[in-house]
Design a protein around this motif. Sequence first.
Motif, PDB file in Angstrom:
ATOM      1  N   UNK A  21       0.849  -1.188   0.000  1.00  0.00           N
ATOM      2  CA  UNK A  21       0.000   0.000   0.000  1.00  0.00           C
ATOM      3  C   UNK A  21       0.885   1.238   0.000  1.00  0.00           C
ATOM      4  N   UNK A  22       0.544   2.210  -0.821  1.00  0.00           N
ATOM      5  CA  UNK A  22       1.250   3.487  -0.821  1.00  0.00           C
ATOM      6  C   UNK A  22       0.267   4.589  -1.198  1.00  0.00           C
ATOM      7  N   UNK A  23       0.531   5.798  -0.714  1.00  0.00           N
ATOM      8  CA  UNK A  23      -0.317   6.932  -1.043  1.00  0.00           C
ATOM      9  C   UNK A  23       0.503   8.204  -1.002  1.00  0.00           C
ATOM     10  N   UNK A  24       0.009   9.239  -1.685  1.00  0.00           N
ATOM     11  CA  UNK A  24       0.757  10.491  -1.765  1.00  0.00           C
ATOM     12  C   UNK A  24      -0.180  11.610  -2.206  1.00  0.00           C
ATOM     13  N   UNK A  25       0.194  12.834  -1.857  1.00  0.00           N
ATOM     14  CA  UNK A  25      -0.494  14.020  -2.370  1.00  0.00           C
ATOM     15  C   UNK A  25       0.406  14.797  -3.322  1.00  0.00           C
ATOM     16  N   UNK A  26       1.533  14.192  -3.694  1.00  0.00           N
ATOM     17  CA  UNK A  26       2.485  14.817  -4.611  1.00  0.00           C
ATOM     18  C   UNK A  26       2.331  14.170  -5.985  1.00  0.00           C
ATOM     19  N   UNK A  27       1.940  14.937  -6.990  1.00  0.00           N
ATOM     20  CA  UNK A  27       1.675  14.410  -8.326  1.00  0.00           C
ATOM     21  C   UNK A  27       2.892  13.721  -8.914  1.00  0.00           C
ATOM     22  N   UNK A  28       4.066  14.328  -8.796  1.00  0.00           N
ATOM     23  CA  UNK A  28       5.270  13.766  -9.396  1.00  0.00           C
ATOM     24  C   UNK A  28       5.698  12.479  -8.692  1.00  0.00           C
ATOM     25  N   UNK A  29       5.551  12.434  -7.385  1.00  0.00           N
ATOM     26  CA  UNK A  29       5.876  11.219  -6.638  1.00  0.00           C
ATOM     27  C   UNK A  29       4.981  10.073  -7.087  1.00  0.00           C
ATOM     28  N   UNK A  30       3.685  10.348  -7.259  1.00  0.00           N
ATOM     29  CA  UNK A  30       2.739   9.321  -7.702  1.00  0.00           C
ATOM     30  C   UNK A  30       3.074   8.839  -9.112  1.00  0.00           C
ATOM     31  N   UNK A  37       6.735   1.074 -11.228  1.00  0.00           N
ATOM     32  CA  UNK A  37       6.085  -0.195 -10.910  1.00  0.00           C
ATOM     33  C   UNK A  37       5.561  -0.916 -12.137  1.00  0.00           C
ATOM     34  N   UNK A  38       5.201  -0.147 -13.160  1.00  0.00           N
ATOM     35  CA  UNK A  38       4.555  -0.730 -14.335  1.00  0.00           C
ATOM     36  C   UNK A  38       5.397  -0.484 -15.582  1.00  0.00           C
ATOM     37  N   UNK A  39       5.550  -1.531 -16.395  1.00  0.00           N
ATOM     38  CA  UNK A  39       6.291  -1.381 -17.641  1.00  0.00           C
ATOM     39  C   UNK A  39       5.474  -0.541 -18.616  1.00  0.00           C
ATOM     40  N   UNK A  40       6.048   0.515 -19.141  1.00  0.00           N
ATOM     41  CA  UNK A  40       5.325   1.369 -20.071  1.00  0.00           C
ATOM     42  C   UNK A  40       6.222   2.415 -20.696  1.00  0.00           C
ATOM     43  N   UNK A  41       5.632   3.260 -21.504  1.00  0.00           N
ATOM     44  CA  UNK A  41       6.392   4.269 -22.235  1.00  0.00           C
ATOM     45  C   UNK A  41       5.618   5.587 -22.234  1.00  0.00           C
ATOM     46  N   UNK A  42       6.352   6.680 -22.314  1.00  0.00           N
ATOM     47  CA  UNK A  42       5.797   8.022 -22.519  1.00  0.00           C
ATOM     48  C   UNK A  42       4.685   8.357 -21.523  1.00  0.00           C
ATOM     49  N   UNK A  43       5.001   8.234 -20.242  1.00  0.00           N
ATOM     50  CA  UNK A  43       4.042   8.553 -19.201  1.00  0.00           C
ATOM     51  C   UNK A  43       4.004  10.055 -18.964  1.00  0.00           C
ATOM     52  N   UNK A  44       2.811  10.581 -18.745  1.00  0.00           N
ATOM     53  CA  UNK A  44       2.692  11.976 -18.339  1.00  0.00           C
ATOM     54  C   UNK A  44       1.522  12.109 -17.372  1.00  0.00           C
ATOM     55  N   UNK A  45       1.609  13.079 -16.473  1.00  0.00           N
ATOM     56  CA  UNK A  45       0.566  13.298 -15.475  1.00  0.00           C
ATOM     57  C   UNK A  45       0.363  14.792 -15.283  1.00  0.00           C
ATOM     58  N   UNK A  46      -0.879  15.180 -15.073  1.00  0.00           N
ATOM     59  CA  UNK A  46      -1.216  16.580 -14.848  1.00  0.00           C
ATOM     60  C   UNK A  46      -2.287  16.675 -13.787  1.00  0.00           C
ATOM     61  N   UNK A  47      -2.347  17.828 -13.147  1.00  0.00           N
ATOM     62  CA  UNK A  47      -3.383  18.064 -12.158  1.00  0.00           C
ATOM     63  C   UNK A  47      -4.663  18.503 -12.857  1.00  0.00           C
ATOM     64  N   UNK A  48      -5.799  18.090 -12.297  1.00  0.00           N
ATOM     65  CA  UNK A  48      -7.107  18.517 -12.805  1.00  0.00           C
ATOM     66  C   UNK A  48      -7.703  19.510 -11.807  1.00  0.00           C
ATOM     67  N   UNK A  49      -8.982  19.748 -11.923  1.00  0.00           N
ATOM     68  CA  UNK A  49      -9.617  20.700 -11.010  1.00  0.00           C
ATOM     69  C   UNK A  49      -9.679  20.174  -9.583  1.00  0.00           C
ATOM     70  N   UNK A  50      -9.577  18.864  -9.441  1.00  0.00           N
ATOM     71  CA  UNK A  50      -9.627  18.279  -8.104  1.00  0.00           C
ATOM     72  C   UNK A  50      -8.282  18.444  -7.389  1.00  0.00           C
ATOM     73  N   UNK A  51      -8.346  18.491  -6.075  1.00  0.00           N
ATOM     74  CA  UNK A  51      -7.121  18.455  -5.273  1.00  0.00           C
ATOM     75  C   UNK A  51      -6.468  17.092  -5.456  1.00  0.00           C
ATOM     76  N   UNK A  52      -5.190  17.080  -5.789  1.00  0.00           N
ATOM     77  CA  UNK A  52      -4.558  15.815  -6.140  1.00  0.00           C
ATOM     78  C   UNK A  52      -4.374  14.921  -4.920  1.00  0.00           C
ATOM     79  N   UNK A  53      -4.685  13.628  -5.121  1.00  0.00           N
ATOM     80  CA  UNK A  53      -4.358  12.586  -4.155  1.00  0.00           C
ATOM     81  C   UNK A  53      -4.209  11.275  -4.903  1.00  0.00           C
ATOM     82  N   UNK A  54      -3.463  10.365  -4.300  1.00  0.00           N
ATOM     83  CA  UNK A  54      -3.132   9.094  -4.960  1.00  0.00           C
ATOM     84  C   UNK A  54      -3.040   8.002  -3.914  1.00  0.00           C
ATOM     85  N   UNK A  55      -3.607   6.825  -4.270  1.00  0.00           N
ATOM     86  CA  UNK A  55      -3.504   5.662  -3.387  1.00  0.00           C
ATOM     87  C   UNK A  55      -3.433   4.403  -4.239  1.00  0.00           C
TER      88      UNK A  55
END
Length: 326
Positions: A21-30, A37-55
């Motif tokens: 289990x892991x969680x964070x409120x930091x977009x870049x950390x998430x 953790x996951x094999x993939x390519x060209x990942x990008x993340x952005x904040x939306x209108x919601x307050x960011x959280x991750x679990x």
Amino acid sequence: MVGHAAANAMNDQQTTRIQTETQSTDLEVAREFLAEAYAGQRWSADQTRQTFSFRYTAVGDQAMTLRTIRFDGHLDGVMTPSEDFVVQWTNKGRGTITTDSATIEMEHGRPQLWPQQGAAFSYDDYDQRIVQINRTALETVAGERGIDAGNLQLDHTVRPDDRALQVWRSSVQLISHTVMDRHASPLLQAEMGRLGALALLELYPVASAALPDELLLPKNSHIRLAVEYVHEHAHLPITTNDLAQVSNLSLRALQHAFRRLFQLSPNAYIRRVRLDRVRDALLAGDPATTSIGEVAKQWGFAHAGRFSAAYAEQHGEYPRDTLRRA
């Protein structure tokens, strides 16, 4: 978003237990956590209108894990081909999966098999559930049910019917209750992996056997497109005009290529693939509840007599005999 992640494991008697289990409120950390953790390519993340959280959570064993991801933000990227079989669904937010041939819009609560060949994804403010089953575990159960498990492939383009969905949801509910119980025995944990594999085989049909090696030759690249299209869309109405357009061949050239490679017309090849899918469904079915007629209709065979004769000619036995061995 799904993939090949291996969560932290803890030894528990004879089986390897997984609980992370892991969680964070930091977009870049998430983003970095999921990208690692996951094999993939060209990942990008952005904040939306919601307050960011991750679990993120993962629980299970080496044969099967149940995972959850809550990501209050935007995440997209490309997942490479996976050896595992992954079913995922969202309970909120928006999600799309894009392959070379189609874009799948996620429907809340409806499971979707992740394409084995990999795909692009895009998710916004989502809550996701994942069941990830190890290939060896699924092939073992498939082999026990009389399904040829060599290079096993499931057809992710099929839309599961209500009966298969009910079996899947009931199974996942039982599996979730059991794997969350830290006092459950290793034997019971292993049985949950088998139950997950059986439910998955009910949910999605086994794709036909691997394509001939000759199709890999450059000279056959056009006809390979047509053949792959048949295997991916066998559950849909397909015409020779569709295959000619997909392969960029004339109807005459298409007919000639199928005769040369398979000694069959394109229509006969389509029928052969669909009869294979019927056989897989019968072998995976319950003789007490499976209707041969309904399975036949699902794959486009409306005339019972002609269907039964064609099935026997291809598989050397009548459909009722296959179902008895399920």
